[in-house]
Design an enzyme around this catalytic site. Structure first.
Site, short mmCIF file in Angstrom:
data_model
loop_
_atom_site.label_atom_id
_atom_site.label_comp_id
_atom_site.label_asym_id
_atom_site.label_seq_id
_atom_site.Cartn_x
_atom_site.Cartn_y
_atom_site.Cartn_z
N ARG A 90 0.80 -1.21 0.00
CA ARG A 90 0.00 0.00 0.00
C ARG A 90 0.84 1.27 0.00
O ARG A 90 2.06 1.22 0.11
CB ARG A 90 -0.95 -0.04 1.19
CG ARG A 90 -2.13 -0.96 0.88
CD ARG A 90 -3.04 -1.15 2.04
NE ARG A 90 -2.42 -1.99 3.05
CZ ARG A 90 -2.98 -2.26 4.22
NH1 ARG A 90 -4.13 -1.74 4.54
NH2 ARG A 90 -2.37 -3.05 5.08
N CYS A 142 8.58 -1.99 6.83
CA CYS A 142 9.33 -2.70 7.86
C CYS A 142 10.35 -3.63 7.22
O CYS A 142 11.51 -3.67 7.63
CB CYS A 142 8.37 -3.46 8.77
SG CYS A 142 7.37 -2.32 9.74
N1 PCA Z 1 4.63 -1.15 10.36
C1 PCA Z 1 4.66 -1.16 8.92
C2 PCA Z 1 5.41 0.07 8.55
C3 PCA Z 1 5.45 0.93 9.75
C4 PCA Z 1 5.03 0.06 10.86
O1 PCA Z 1 5.04 0.34 12.06
C5 PCA Z 1 5.19 -2.47 8.35
O2 PCA Z 1 4.98 -3.53 8.96
O3 PCA Z 1 5.77 -2.49 7.25
#
Ligand code: PCA
Length: 201
Positions: A90, A142
């Site tokens: 996304r 992440c």
């Molecule tokens: N989780 C998202 C991006 C920022 C976060 O805290 C992820 O799992 O990619």
């Protein structure tokens, strides 16, 4: 005193808060086990994340790096085993939407965490904290941060423990989104235990 770079993320998508930001803000400056905690909260922005982590590792010269992110839908701490060389999913907080691009054109397909995952898993279970070793950090920010962090450390031949941990939503998010959630206190405690148990690595 050894230094540990602890990173979290700002809120993103439909989440009004991010429990990883709260963890970083409450542990920043503390001494836990062998480490003094240096905290950073990153924006959820693909085009900035590689430069941010590289600059912070260069400036701080940490002895360990632990990066945190929120994963909606999980109900245990996820110790991520591997980051993959791709971004997809996304829109980020600037509206940029990745479409399966590589993070580094000539990078390895995957890079393993250098955190002592089995040891951390046991330490959390000893404290009755639900945990799993996860084999996919996804393809969003992440995974991107985990990949660029480990890639940079490899390139600079910095042999320090580093990796990524996903945490469940805090109750605030759980209530708003009707998803499984933990208290912020338990999330922060889990990360505290993980850092305490990094000292013997
Ligand atoms: N989780 C998202 C991006 C920022 C976060 O805290 C992820 O799992 O990619």
């Amino acid at each position: 005193m050894k230094k540990l770079l602890l990173t979290g993320y700002e809120p993103f998508l439909k989440f009004k808060t991010n429990p990883t930001q709260s963890v970083v803000e409450s542990l920043e400056g503390k001494v836990i086990g062998d480490y003094k905690i240096i905290g950073k909260v990153y924006p959820v922005v693909f085009k900035e994340i590689n430069a941010l982590i590289e600059q912070d590792i260069e400036d701080i010269e940490p002895d360990a790096v632990v990066s945190l992110g929120l994963a909606s839908g999980i109900s245990s701490i996820h110790l991520e085993r591997i980051a993959i060389n791709t971004i997809d999913g996304r829109k980020d907080n600037t509206g940029f939407k990745p479409d399966g691009e590589k993070i580094y054109e000539n990078g390895a397909d995957g890079i393993f965490s250098t955190l002592p995952l089995k040891q951390l898993e046991s330490a959390l279970l000893d404290e009755n904290i639900p945990v799993n070793i996860s084999n996919s950090a996804g393809t969003y920010l992440c995974n991107n941060l985990m990949y660029s962090e480990l890639h940079y450390l490899q390139q600079k031949e910095l042999d320090i423990p580093a990796g990524f941990i996903h945490v469940p939503p805090s109750h605030e998010i759980g209530i708003a989104q009707r998803v499984p959630s933990w208290s912020q206190e338990d999330i922060t405690r889990a990360i505290h235990i993980i850092i305490e148990n990094l000292q013997s690595n």
